[in-house]
Design a protein around this motif. Structure first.
Motif, PDB file in Angstrom:
ATOM      1  N   UNK A 175       0.854  -1.194   0.000  1.00 52.14           N
ATOM      2  CA  UNK A 175       0.000   0.000   0.000  1.00 52.14           C
ATOM      3  C   UNK A 175       0.882   1.233   0.000  1.00 52.14           C
ATOM      4  N   UNK A 176       0.488   2.252  -0.754  1.00 50.23           N
ATOM      5  CA  UNK A 176       1.227   3.508  -0.693  1.00 50.23           C
ATOM      6  C   UNK A 176       0.263   4.613  -0.275  1.00 50.23           C
ATOM      7  N   UNK A 177       0.792   5.604   0.390  1.00 48.78           N
ATOM      8  CA  UNK A 177      -0.031   6.729   0.799  1.00 48.78           C
ATOM      9  C   UNK A 177       0.288   7.915  -0.112  1.00 48.78           C
ATOM     10  N   UNK A 178      -0.723   8.332  -0.900  1.00 47.25           N
ATOM     11  CA  UNK A 178      -0.525   9.469  -1.806  1.00 47.25           C
ATOM     12  C   UNK A 178      -0.198  10.726  -0.993  1.00 47.25           C
ATOM     13  N   UNK A 179      -0.873  10.880   0.145  1.00 50.78           N
ATOM     14  CA  UNK A 179      -0.640  12.042   1.012  1.00 50.78           C
ATOM     15  C   UNK A 179       0.818  12.114   1.448  1.00 50.78           C
ATOM     16  N   UNK A 180       1.357  10.962   1.851  1.00 51.22           N
ATOM     17  CA  UNK A 180       2.750  10.935   2.299  1.00 51.22           C
ATOM     18  C   UNK A 180       3.694  11.238   1.138  1.00 51.22           C
ATOM     19  N   UNK A 181       3.326  10.787  -0.043  1.00 52.87           N
ATOM     20  CA  UNK A 181       4.182  11.019  -1.216  1.00 52.87           C
ATOM     21  C   UNK A 181       4.264  12.526  -1.515  1.00 52.87           C
ATOM     22  N   UNK A 182       3.122  13.208  -1.467  1.00 46.64           N
ATOM     23  CA  UNK A 182       3.136  14.665  -1.683  1.00 46.64           C
ATOM     24  C   UNK A 182       3.903  15.368  -0.569  1.00 46.64           C
ATOM     25  N   UNK A 183       3.731  14.878   0.666  1.00 43.63           N
ATOM     26  CA  UNK A 183       4.450  15.491   1.794  1.00 43.63           C
ATOM     27  C   UNK A 183       5.954  15.343   1.583  1.00 43.63           C
ATOM     28  N   UNK A 184       6.373  14.197   1.059  1.00 47.29           N
ATOM     29  CA  UNK A 184       7.804  13.975   0.796  1.00 47.29           C
ATOM     30  C   UNK A 184       8.298  14.945  -0.283  1.00 47.29           C
ATOM     31  N   UNK A 185       7.469  15.183  -1.290  1.00 50.92           N
ATOM     32  CA  UNK A 185       7.836  16.166  -2.327  1.00 50.92           C
ATOM     33  C   UNK A 185       8.002  17.548  -1.685  1.00 50.92           C
ATOM     34  N   UNK A 186       7.039  17.913  -0.816  1.00 47.43           N
ATOM     35  CA  UNK A 186       7.039  19.251  -0.223  1.00 47.43           C
ATOM     36  C   UNK A 186       8.299  19.514   0.597  1.00 47.43           C
ATOM     37  N   UNK A 187       8.848  18.464   1.201  1.00 49.61           N
ATOM     38  CA  UNK A 187       9.991  18.670   2.097  1.00 49.61           C
ATOM     39  C   UNK A 187      11.316  18.273   1.434  1.00 49.61           C
ATOM     40  N   UNK A 188      11.247  17.833   0.188  1.00 50.85           N
ATOM     41  CA  UNK A 188      12.486  17.368  -0.473  1.00 50.85           C
ATOM     42  C   UNK A 188      13.429  18.539  -0.732  1.00 50.85           C
ATOM     43  N   UNK A 189      14.706  18.303  -0.516  1.00 48.35           N
ATOM     44  CA  UNK A 189      15.684  19.354  -0.796  1.00 48.35           C
ATOM     45  C   UNK A 189      15.939  19.486  -2.284  1.00 48.35           C
ATOM     46  N   UNK A 190      15.939  18.344  -2.967  1.00 48.62           N
ATOM     47  CA  UNK A 190      16.181  18.357  -4.417  1.00 48.62           C
ATOM     48  C   UNK A 190      15.161  17.483  -5.108  1.00 48.62           C
ATOM     49  N   UNK A 191      14.638  17.981  -6.231  1.00 46.24           N
ATOM     50  CA  UNK A 191      13.731  17.179  -7.049  1.00 46.24           C
ATOM     51  C   UNK A 191      14.288  17.185  -8.469  1.00 46.24           C
ATOM     52  N   UNK A 192      14.419  16.008  -9.047  1.00 45.62           N
ATOM     53  CA  UNK A 192      14.825  15.947 -10.465  1.00 45.62           C
ATOM     54  C   UNK A 192      13.561  16.042 -11.309  1.00 45.62           C
ATOM     55  N   UNK A 193      13.426  17.146 -12.029  1.00 48.97           N
ATOM     56  CA  UNK A 193      12.234  17.301 -12.860  1.00 48.97           C
ATOM     57  C   UNK A 193      12.437  16.623 -14.201  1.00 48.97           C
ATOM     58  N   UNK A 194      11.359  16.461 -14.934  1.00 56.51           N
ATOM     59  CA  UNK A 194      11.376  15.642 -16.153  1.00 56.51           C
ATOM     60  C   UNK A 194      11.309  16.548 -17.383  1.00 56.51           C
ATOM     61  N   UNK A 195      11.606  15.958 -18.535  1.00 60.24           N
ATOM     62  CA  UNK A 195      11.625  16.724 -19.788  1.00 60.24           C
ATOM     63  C   UNK A 195      10.194  16.825 -20.337  1.00 60.24           C
ATOM     64  N   UNK A 196       9.422  17.727 -19.725  1.00 60.24           N
ATOM     65  CA  UNK A 196       8.000  17.820 -20.061  1.00 60.24           C
ATOM     66  C   UNK A 196       7.776  18.296 -21.500  1.00 60.24           C
ATOM     67  N   UNK A 197       8.573  19.267 -21.928  1.00 59.25           N
ATOM     68  CA  UNK A 197       8.377  19.785 -23.303  1.00 59.25           C
ATOM     69  C   UNK A 197       8.712  18.713 -24.328  1.00 59.25           C
TER      70      UNK A 197
END
Ligand code: ATP
Length: 289
Positions: A175-197
């Motif tokens: 089971x994964x918690x979507x809420x916890x996943x967003x919380x982890x994003x919110x507190x992350x020091x670094x996020x590798x973003x994707x090539x959206x364009x």
């Protein structure tokens, strides 16, 4: 009259979180794709004055917590149709809490079914408006195919249908918690973003090589799915074009051009993961049958 709708699951060929908005929501960039794994949703009128729900899977709530119930309530609130009673029966094949929008697909199917039953002739905009009140994935699930979903997921752009591919999906027993996943994003020091364009350009050009190079899900940086690497390794060994986690997980999908390779991959994965499926990409989210 009884209306039956196939409610298709979705996968995210790309899921990036661009930022956290001031209102607490997250600004998303998602390349959404319907796939041919579906629940069957039957809706009929009764004279009970109630919204009654039955489901063949025991651990899905059959009361106002069910997304199908919320969708029916939103439909009657958002249209002139009068509810003298309806019965909804859901046969589930889409694993729930899997990142495949199983519940949202059922909600979308209810809106599509009620639109037919009550002759309300909702426009696409109406469906989006009603669906968005139920959940962020519901509007996409009602329309489906290949779409760009932005903002919370409810700002949708149609993209040309991609050429059909085989999709192997595995839902590990976790089971994964979507809420916890967003919380982890919110507190992350670094996020590798994707090539959206680059992804958008590849999708618009039906360029599966370009899509496969860029496929990605930012949640993979924050959510631990125990068997993710193992499942991906099996998919790669069987020649997938690409593989990735869907939604907030834990499901992992692999895209294949070759049916035989996809089937061999499925039979190997089935030995360890009961909840494994093969299907094709689909060009609709809900289908009246
Ligand atoms: P998403 O990809 O949109 O995050 P998901 O696949 O992770 O969706 P769902 O299958 O929509 O998750 O289910 C999430 C929760 O909603 C489950 O815990 C389940 O109990 C509840 N739920 C309510 N109605 C339904 C439904 N019709 N089908 C499945 N789950 C439902």
């Amino acid at each position: 009259m009884k209306v039956t709708v196939r409610a298709y699951a979705k996968i995210n060929l790309m899921l990036d979180i661009l930022s956290k908005l001031d209102n607490g929501y997250h600004d998303l960039f998602m390349l959404m794709q319907s796939v041919g794994l579906y629940d069957t949703v039957c809706v009929e009128k009764t004279d009970s004055n109630q919204i009654e729900i039955t489901c063949d899977v025991p651990d899905i709530p059959c009361d106002e917590r069910n997304i199908a119930y919320k969708a029916a309530a939103a439909f009657f609130e958002g249209t002139e149709a009068e509810n003298c009673g309806i019965r909804i029966h859901i046969e589930k094949k889409i694993p729930h809490a899997a990142g495949l929008a199983g519940g949202s697909a059922d909600g979308a199917a209810v809106i599509v079914a009620l639109n037919k039953l009550f002759g309300t002739e909702l426009s696409e905009k109406d469906i989006i408006r009603i669906g968005a009140k139920v959940g962020a994935d519901v509007p996409f699930c009602a329309l489906g195919g290949t779409m760009l979903a932005q903002y919370t997921g409810t700002v949708l752009s149609h993209l040309p249908d991609l050429s059909q591919k085989y999709v192997v999906i595995v839902k590990p027993d976790q089971d994964v918690s979507t809420g916890k996943a967003y919380a982890a994003f919110d507190t992350a020091e670094r996020v590798r973003h994707l090539d959206t364009k680059g992804m958008l350009l590849s999708a618009v050009n039906d360029d599966w090589n370009g899509i496969s190079e860029r496929v990605g899900n930012v949640f993979e940086q924050f959510i631990e799915v125990a068997d993710r690497a193992v499942i991906k390794a099996v998919m790669r060994r069987h020649g997938c074009l690409c593989c990735c986690m869907s939604g907030s997980g834990p499901s992992i999908f692999g895209i294949f051009s070759d049916k035989a390779q996809a089937e061999e991959c499925l039979s190997e994965l089935k030995k360890d993961y009961d909840s494994s499926f093969i299907c094709v990409t689909a060009d609709t989210g809900c289908e009246l049958v």
